[in-house]
Scaffold this active site. Structure first.
Site, PDB file in Angstrom:
ATOM      1  N   HIS A 101      33.715  42.784  35.697  1.00 56.60           N
ATOM      2  CA  HIS A 101      33.571  41.658  34.773  1.00 56.60           C
ATOM      3  C   HIS A 101      33.449  40.286  35.466  1.00 56.60           C
ATOM      4  O   HIS A 101      32.450  39.578  35.316  1.00 56.60           O
ATOM      5  CB  HIS A 101      34.788  41.583  33.838  1.00 56.60           C
TER       6      HIS A 101
HETATM    7  C1  BDR Z   1      38.776  40.793  31.506  1.00 55.06           C
HETATM    8  O1  BDR Z   1      40.118  41.216  31.335  1.00 55.06           O
HETATM    9  C2  BDR Z   1      40.700  41.490  32.566  1.00 55.06           C
HETATM   10  O2  BDR Z   1      41.314  42.738  32.542  1.00 55.06           O
HETATM   11  C3  BDR Z   1      39.621  41.406  33.613  1.00 55.06           C
HETATM   12  O3  BDR Z   1      40.136  40.815  34.791  1.00 55.06           O
HETATM   13  C4  BDR Z   1      38.575  40.524  32.972  1.00 55.06           C
HETATM   14  O4  BDR Z   1      38.808  39.170  33.236  1.00 55.06           O
HETATM   15  C5  BDR Z   1      37.846  41.840  30.916  1.00 55.06           C
HETATM   16  O5  BDR Z   1      38.096  42.009  29.550  1.00 55.06           O
END
Ligand code: BDR
Ligand code: CA
Length: 318
Positions: free
Chosen positions: A248
């Site tokens: 992400h």
């Molecule tokens: C986001 O949530 C976190 O678990 C990850 O680091 C990312 O920023 C994805 O939904």
């Protein structure tokens, strides 16, 4: 990219590492001609603040950059108890590689004070904020010092979803869900916002060959990134049934380096804060069916091969 006529873009990374946050930090550190990191501010999110600030420092040391200033910020969301994600990231938040405890100091100043002071010390429209976790620190800074909003060049954040809807509840993405009140403040602030939602990041999958490319760098950074992505793959591949897990947060930094990798729409995005069923939902007017004023560049697609090529090349600089 790397245009010698362009000064490096000044950024503050606000983060809750998190393996994907760690890779985002490394991507920024591997791109010194393009990006100047003014500081890294930690927030509670994937794991509690005591771990996110420590993990941020471990990542800087992994990259050989103990000079980077790391600040600890908010321990809790603005209005609700903290929700964490150890089920994805492991109990340290950075499970996977074995990294030494950091020796570089944590700065004394509170992250929110650092954000306010730094923005006040810069001309209007010159500092980019890169939130990779819940928006608590950024909203707190805007609440305490609304004068700093005009200093923001752009907020490029990972959070929310439209077509992919949710990953922590059926309706909400984790970063927005953890602190929707903070997200609402940020989305209403009036600063230019670019959003990397799940619609983008669920197309940035760490397949085996992409993971091998990290490992094949043969450097401590490349091997650690392969081990980090290996770790959360176990959970995400089973959850989504895909060939790899989404990476992400590095999409935020990749956008700064090459915005052409992404396409999206300038639309209205509102945050649901009230409903128990859909709390933290990003109500994105993708089809432009309301008269609500557009307030965010909401990305929808990514050139995934281009993204992983850029990422691997920049990690090779470390
Ligand atoms: C986001 O949530 C976190 O678990 C990850 O680091 C990312 O920023 C994805 O939904
Ligand atoms: Ca994150």
């Amino acid at each position: 990219m790397g245009d010698f006529n362009m000064p490096a873009r000044k950024i503050i990374i606000d983060t809750d590492p998190g393996q994907d946050d760690a890779v985002a930090i490394l991507l920024a550190l591997g791109s010194p001609k393009d990006i100047e990191i003014l500081g890294i501010t930690a927030v509670a999110g994937n794991v509690p603040l005591a771990l996110t600030q420590k993990n941020a420092r471990m990542v800087c040391e992994l990259a050989g950059r103990p000079d980077i200033k790391v600040y600890a910020g908010s321990k809790h969301p603005l209005a609700h108890r903290l929700v964490t994600a150890e089920h994805v990231h492991g109990k340290t938040g950075l499970d996977g590689p074995t990294l030494p405890d950091p020796t570089m100091p944590l700065q004394d100043q509170h992250a929110v004070d650092f954000i306010i002071e730094t923005l006040r010390n810069h001309p209007a429209g010159t500092v980019t904020l890169c939130p990779l976790g819940p928006l608590t620190n950024i909203a707190s800074a805007f609440n305490q010092a609304p004068d700093i909003i005009e200093k923001v060049q752009e907020i490029v954040l990972m959070g929310g979803a439209y077509f992919e809807v949710g990953n922590i509840t059926p309706a909400a993405e984790f970063n927005i869900y953890v602190d929707p009140e903070a997200a609402e403040i940020v989305f209403k602030a009036g600063a230019p916002i670019t959003v990397m939602p799940l619609d983008v990041t669920h197309k940035a999958l760490v397949t085996k060959s992409r993971n091998d490319a990290f490992r094949d760098l043969g450097t401590p950074v490349g091997i650690a990134v392969a081990e980090m992505t290996d770790f959360f793959e176990r959970f995400d591949k089973e959850k989504y049934g895909t060939a790899g897990a989404p990476l992400h947060d590095p999409t935020v930094i990749a956008y700064l380096l090459n915005p052409k990798l992404f396409t999206g729409r300038f639309i209205n995005v509102e945050i649901e804060t009230k409903s128990t069923l859909t709390r933290g939902m990003t109500v994105a007017d993708w089809w432009r069916v309301t008269d609500r004023e557009p307030n965010a560049m909401f990305m929808g697609d990514i050139d995934a091969d281009g993204f992983f090529e850029l990422l691997t090349n920049r990690l090779a600089n470390l």
